[in-house]
Design an enzyme around this catalytic site. Structure first.
Site, PDB file in Angstrom:
ATOM      1  N   SER A  47       0.641  -1.180  -0.138  1.00 16.63           N
ATOM      2  CA  SER A  47      -0.061   0.073   0.046  1.00 16.63           C
ATOM      3  C   SER A  47       0.888   1.271   0.000  1.00 16.63           C
ATOM      4  O   SER A  47       1.699   1.454  -0.987  1.00 16.63           O
ATOM      5  CB  SER A  47      -0.985   0.120   1.310  1.00 16.63           C
ATOM      6  OG  SER A  47      -1.937   0.994   1.027  1.00 16.63           O
ATOM      7  N   ASP A  80      -2.120   6.454  -3.645  1.00 15.19           N
ATOM      8  CA  ASP A  80      -0.990   5.700  -3.258  1.00 15.19           C
ATOM      9  C   ASP A  80      -0.393   4.639  -4.244  1.00 15.19           C
ATOM     10  O   ASP A  80      -1.343   4.664  -5.511  1.00 15.19           O
ATOM     11  CB  ASP A  80      -1.074   5.262  -1.851  1.00 15.19           C
ATOM     12  CG  ASP A  80      -2.198   4.064  -1.863  1.00 15.19           C
ATOM     13  OD1 ASP A  80      -2.986   4.083  -2.667  1.00 15.19           O
ATOM     14  OD2 ASP A  80      -2.311   3.233  -0.762  1.00 15.19           O
ATOM     15  N   ASP A 107      -0.766   1.393  -4.605  1.00 16.44           N
ATOM     16  CA  ASP A 107      -1.798   0.448  -5.237  1.00 16.44           C
ATOM     17  C   ASP A 107      -2.940   1.037  -5.355  1.00 16.44           C
ATOM     18  O   ASP A 107      -4.043   0.266  -5.812  1.00 16.44           O
ATOM     19  CB  ASP A 107      -1.688  -0.652  -4.039  1.00 16.44           C
ATOM     20  CG  ASP A 107      -2.256  -0.426  -2.997  1.00 16.44           C
ATOM     21  OD1 ASP A 107      -2.077   0.792  -2.210  1.00 16.44           O
ATOM     22  OD2 ASP A 107      -3.042  -1.130  -2.268  1.00 16.44           O
ATOM     23  N   ASP A 119      -5.512   2.566  -3.565  1.00 10.02           N
ATOM     24  CA  ASP A 119      -6.617   2.207  -2.833  1.00 10.02           C
ATOM     25  C   ASP A 119      -7.144   3.406  -2.124  1.00 10.02           C
ATOM     26  O   ASP A 119      -7.925   3.534  -1.380  1.00 10.02           O
ATOM     27  CB  ASP A 119      -6.520   0.985  -1.967  1.00 10.02           C
ATOM     28  CG  ASP A 119      -5.313   1.130  -1.003  1.00 10.02           C
ATOM     29  OD1 ASP A 119      -4.561   1.600  -0.888  1.00 10.02           O
ATOM     30  OD2 ASP A 119      -5.357  -0.218  -0.007  1.00 10.02           O
TER      31      ASP A 119
END
Length: 593
Positions: A164, A323, A325, A327
């Site tokens: 993340s 960010d 990834d 999410d």
């Protein structure tokens, strides 16, 4: 005894490990499974017992969020051996569901981080070798698209190789079940139990990736899945007419922070009707070293410096950042003096919730049984907005697995239809095609909302000011007390035990009137003792309610080596809120010293 460590599990409070870390270090050094490079890496720390202890004192804890750690060779780190070990255990849990689950298979994605593609492909190989059909994306993809793929293809499970928003040294192993949400606790426990039984070096099966693709054991997902996901995202638009009307004047700068949003987010915004979109060139380059930022976290305003420079050049109204990834989403809005001001995760959630309620009411699409969900550490303003508009509101523990579970319960009971779920750490879930936080859909909704206010001569900062005037003044601040390594685990545990053993009657000069201990669900009232139980329990969280309406919350992070402290206040005006925040902050920074 040299090299012997006993450590308590600070999440559950029980004994979790008694391990001779020097013995485990030697076992790894002697293993033929290590590459020459890995052996040299471990040999280089042979005289550094503290580093050996940090790497081998215990395995990474497998929880509902999977695994997360720094990329090093060692038992307590992320590396190819940990990936194979965890995946074999995950495969065994899927196989226990029967042949139908194995045929439905697993969907696998990965982010931009160093080693992510390698880890993901090896995980697919372990699944395929165990007879589990594996779908894996042909390149990096946003986390919400994995959740979408699990639901759309009817997969039995999902896996994402991502850390993340963590710094470049980290990687992670994020696990999902067939509802598209993160793994339920009983499945996570089953995987953790199986990992204890499997030898990390010899207990797994694997195969050749390309051969498995050719034999149909592994399938690559590509543009077809992308298009299905994009269509679902755009289907959540409430007022595309506002976007069209504002398109000539609205300007948005976008940064993916070198990550997965680089393609999907601009495509969605363009299809929505955004004409003037300016990606940050330096950060559109996929790079797991994140060369332009110290940390690729949209919660940190300092990471937006390149976006701010570009926004000023193009006279932008708004900056959107996702960010690595994709999410989480962070935004900055242009103030009247031309400077860009961060909109906090709490504020953005309130803005989105109010906008969606208002716009759906105007469009006649707001369900009579509408509901919203937020975490227990999210601003009290979310509840104020929902309840003032007749929308049902509930709280869950931090983590979208809990929010997705609550939404699923509503759907099963036919009780409420959720509008959105969110938490203060910049995560938002909208739509029935994902069951995790989703920066792609959130970016689309932010652009639509910005268009709506642009037509009214307002920025998102103006809109937030109007909401404070309408619903009352709230303020929030989150503090992270970083405690790395094995010593940090002990400090975190000791800190939580200290609070529990002597529940304070006062914090930062304010009287504590009620305490919720979410570990066992106890509710204490000052002067009366234990009086009730919380509706949810099982999370290591202490929640202090003050006489002035402020809230002070403390919990260990489930994915990072730190204690998180949340300060939530309500005041008479902005200055009153700021004074309260500062007072509680000054108290919080000295905790644990």
């Amino acid at each position: 005894m040299r090299g012997l460590l006993i450590i308590n599990n600070y999440h559950a409070g029980g004994l979790v490990m008694k391990m001779d870390y020097m013995e485990e270090y030697r076992r790894w050094m002697d293993s033929p499974s290590l590459s020459e490079e890995e052996w040299k890496e471990l040999n280089s720390i042979s005289e550094d017992e503290k580093e050996i202890e940090n790497r081998f004192f215990a395995p990474l804890e497998f929880g509902t969020a999977g695994l997360r750690g720094t990329m090093k060779t060692g038992l307590h780190n992320m590396n190819i051996h940990i990936i194979r070990h965890a995946t074999q255990a995950f495969a065994d849990v899927i196989k226990a569901e029967g042949t139908q689950a194995m045929t439905r298979g697993i969907a696998i994605a990965y982010d931009c981080r160093n080693n992510s593609e390698w880890f993901a492909r090896e995980a697919a190989c372990v699944m395929a070798a165990n007879g589990i059909f594996a779908r894996i994306f042909d390149a990096l993809r946003p986390t919400p698209e994995l959740s979408f793929a699990i639901i759309h293809y009817g997969a039995a499970a999902g896996l994402n190789i991502t850390a993340s928003h963590n710094p470049k040294e980290y990687n992670g192993y994020k696990v999902y079940w067939d509802d598209g949400a993160q793994l339920p606790p009983q499945k996570a426990a089953a995987i953790a139990s199986r990992m204890e039984e499997i030898d990390i070096f010899t207990g797994y099966k694997t195969c050749d990736f390309q051969e498995a693709v050719e034999k149909g054991k592994i399938e690559l997902l590509g543009e077809e899945t992308d298009e299905l996901f994009r269509t679902s995202v755009l289907g959540e638009a409430i007022n595309p007419k506002a976007v069209a009307e504002a398109a000539d004047d609205l300007r948005i700068v976008y940064t993916p922070f070198h990550g997965c949003g680089y393609k999907m987010v601009p495509e969605v915004l363009h299809r929505l009707g955004v004409k003037n979109l300016y990606p940050v060139p330096e950060q559109m380059v996929i790079d797991g070293n994140f060369p332009t930022v110290k940390s690729p976290n949209p919660e940190n305003p300092e990471g937006f410096y390149l976006a701010v420079d570009l926004a000023k050049k193009v006279n932008s109204d708004l900056i959107i950042g996702t960010d690595p990834d994709s999410d989480r989403i962070g935004i900055m809005a242009c103030a009247s003096d031309g400077e860009f001001v961060p909109v906090t995760g709490n504020q953005l959630g309130v803005l989105l919730l109010d906008y969606m309620i208002t716009s759906k009411k105007a469009a006649g699409t707001l369900p009579e049984n509408a509901g919203a969900v937020a975490s227990i550490v999210t601003t009290g303003m979310a509840r104020a907005v929902a309840e003032a508009n007749g929308v049902h509101f509930e709280e869950t523990f931090t983590g979208f697995k809990f929010m997705a579970e609550r939404v699923a319960q509503w759907e099963a009971a036919g009780s409420y239809r959720y509008l959105m779920a969110y938490e203060e750490s910049y995560g938002y879930m909208i739509g029935d095609y994902v069951r995790d936080k989703d920066a792609v859909t959130a970016s689309m909704m932010v652009a639509e909302m910005a268009s709506y206010y642009k037509l009214r001569g307002m920025t998102l900062l103006d809109a937030m000011q109007a909401l404070y005037e309408k619903y009352g003044w709230f303020a929030e601040k989150t503090l992270n007390l970083v405690m790395p390594g094995v010593d940090g685990l002990g400090k975190m545990q000791a800190l939580m035990e200290e609070f529990r053993s002597s529940l304070p009657g006062e914090l930062a000069g304010e009287s504590v009137v009620r305490i919720r201990d979410y570990l066992d669900g106890s509710i204490f009232v000052t002067g009366l003792g234990k009086v009730d139980h919380t509706p949810i329990s099982g999370s290591n969280v202490l929640y202090f309610e003050m006489a002035d309406g402020s809230t002070f919350i403390i919990r260990p992070s489930g994915t990072e080596p730190k204690i998180k402290i949340y300060i939530l206040v309500r005041g008479t005006d902005r200055d009153d809120c700021a004074e309260k925040i500062q007072r509680f902050y000054d108290f919080a920074v000295n905790i644990g010293k």
